[in-house]
Design a protein around this motif. Sequence first.
Motif, mmCIF file in Angstrom:
data_model
loop_
_atom_site.group_PDB
_atom_site.id
_atom_site.type_symbol
_atom_site.label_atom_id
_atom_site.label_comp_id
_atom_site.label_asym_id
_atom_site.label_seq_id
_atom_site.Cartn_x
_atom_site.Cartn_y
_atom_site.Cartn_z
ATOM 1 N N ARG A 194 48.815 37.323 42.226
ATOM 2 C CA ARG A 194 47.597 36.529 42.019
ATOM 3 C C ARG A 194 46.380 37.360 42.398
ATOM 4 O O ARG A 194 46.475 38.307 43.167
ATOM 5 C CB ARG A 194 47.638 35.279 42.900
ATOM 6 C CG ARG A 194 48.708 34.309 42.499
ATOM 7 C CD ARG A 194 48.647 33.099 43.377
ATOM 8 N NE ARG A 194 49.722 32.179 43.032
ATOM 9 C CZ ARG A 194 50.043 31.143 43.760
ATOM 10 N NH1 ARG A 194 49.394 30.872 44.868
ATOM 11 N NH2 ARG A 194 51.026 30.351 43.382
ATOM 12 N N VAL B 60 37.962 31.546 41.291
ATOM 13 C CA VAL B 60 39.224 30.864 41.047
ATOM 14 C C VAL B 60 40.354 31.869 41.297
ATOM 15 O O VAL B 60 40.174 33.074 41.089
ATOM 16 C CB VAL B 60 39.289 30.298 39.610
ATOM 17 C CG1 VAL B 60 39.296 31.402 38.576
ATOM 18 C CG2 VAL B 60 40.483 29.383 39.434
ATOM 19 N N VAL B 61 41.490 31.379 41.746
ATOM 20 C CA VAL B 61 42.681 32.209 41.913
ATOM 21 C C VAL B 61 43.579 31.985 40.710
ATOM 22 O O VAL B 61 43.848 30.841 40.348
ATOM 23 C CB VAL B 61 43.437 31.856 43.217
ATOM 24 C CG1 VAL B 61 44.753 32.624 43.308
ATOM 25 C CG2 VAL B 61 42.567 32.122 44.435
ATOM 26 N N ASN C 263 42.417 30.692 52.784
ATOM 27 C CA ASN C 263 41.732 30.271 51.565
ATOM 28 C C ASN C 263 41.957 31.302 50.461
ATOM 29 O O ASN C 263 42.834 32.157 50.568
ATOM 30 C CB ASN C 263 40.233 30.056 51.843
ATOM 31 C CG ASN C 263 39.535 31.330 52.318
ATOM 32 O OD1 ASN C 263 40.132 32.396 52.415
ATOM 33 N ND2 ASN C 263 38.258 31.208 52.622
ATOM 34 N N SER C 264 41.166 31.248 49.438
ATOM 35 C CA SER C 264 41.321 32.129 48.276
ATOM 36 C C SER C 264 41.191 33.606 48.614
ATOM 37 O O SER C 264 41.740 34.451 47.897
ATOM 38 C CB SER C 264 40.288 31.773 47.205
ATOM 39 O OG SER C 264 40.472 30.449 46.765
ATOM 40 N N TRP D 97 44.011 36.263 48.463
ATOM 41 C CA TRP D 97 44.525 36.767 47.197
ATOM 42 C C TRP D 97 43.726 37.945 46.645
ATOM 43 O O TRP D 97 43.972 38.400 45.528
ATOM 44 C CB TRP D 97 44.588 35.647 46.158
ATOM 45 C CG TRP D 97 45.489 34.535 46.579
ATOM 46 C CD1 TRP D 97 45.125 33.286 46.986
ATOM 47 C CD2 TRP D 97 46.920 34.574 46.667
ATOM 48 N NE1 TRP D 97 46.231 32.554 47.318
ATOM 49 C CE2 TRP D 97 47.358 33.314 47.134
ATOM 50 C CE3 TRP D 97 47.876 35.556 46.399
ATOM 51 C CZ2 TRP D 97 48.694 33.011 47.328
ATOM 52 C CZ3 TRP D 97 49.214 35.247 46.590
ATOM 53 C CH2 TRP D 97 49.619 33.991 47.054
ATOM 54 N N VAL E 204 41.701 37.015 42.650
ATOM 55 C CA VAL E 204 40.523 36.158 42.720
ATOM 56 C C VAL E 204 39.571 36.591 41.605
ATOM 57 O O VAL E 204 39.279 37.783 41.469
ATOM 58 C CB VAL E 204 39.830 36.272 44.099
ATOM 59 C CG1 VAL E 204 38.607 35.371 44.163
ATOM 60 C CG2 VAL E 204 40.809 35.942 45.226
#
Length: 191
Positions: A14, A5-6, A72-73, A76, A16
């Motif tokens: 932010r 999840v971020v 995408n994530s 981060w 991960v």
Amino acid sequence: MKRIVVRRSGVHGRGVFALRPISAGELILEYAGTVMSWKQAIARHRRFGKEGHTFLFGLSDGRVIDGSLGGNSARWLNHACVANCEAVESNGRVHIYAVSDIQPGEELFITYGLTVEGRLSAAVRAQYQCRCGHRRCRGTMLAATGRATRPRRQMPPVAARLASRDKPPSFSDSIFQRGATAKAVTPVPGT
């Protein structure tokens, strides 16, 4: 089941985070985005980018993955001097692997290992100051060694060997070194 999840990071902006245990050697995700030339990426960042954030990941063939466009994530992922993940490039794609066991709630990190053009003045060093807080923190996101060219992450010998293979590595294929394993541009100041 969702594995990551971020959310807000204590290191910077932010980050991960793991939602479930992740084993060393496990493929976590691919660094996604639009592949383009350096020239396009720099022009796009100047036009649409935000100071202190870039999501550019340079490839060994001279192209760049821009994670801000279709990303995408993985964009981060923050830097840490002693990272628990590593980016491995293979066939123009970058995959993020765990290099140690990661527990739920832990933030995932890669080591940027940047080089920059020109003289390393105090202002440049300050711009790339590390905030990881690890007891073995080097104090910088810049590479320990390497010839300065465009800002990029450096590929250590083990990673270069792995990246030249057609299949992604398994954990038993290598002894993962700390440091970014795929050439990449960093999130500029503070990321």
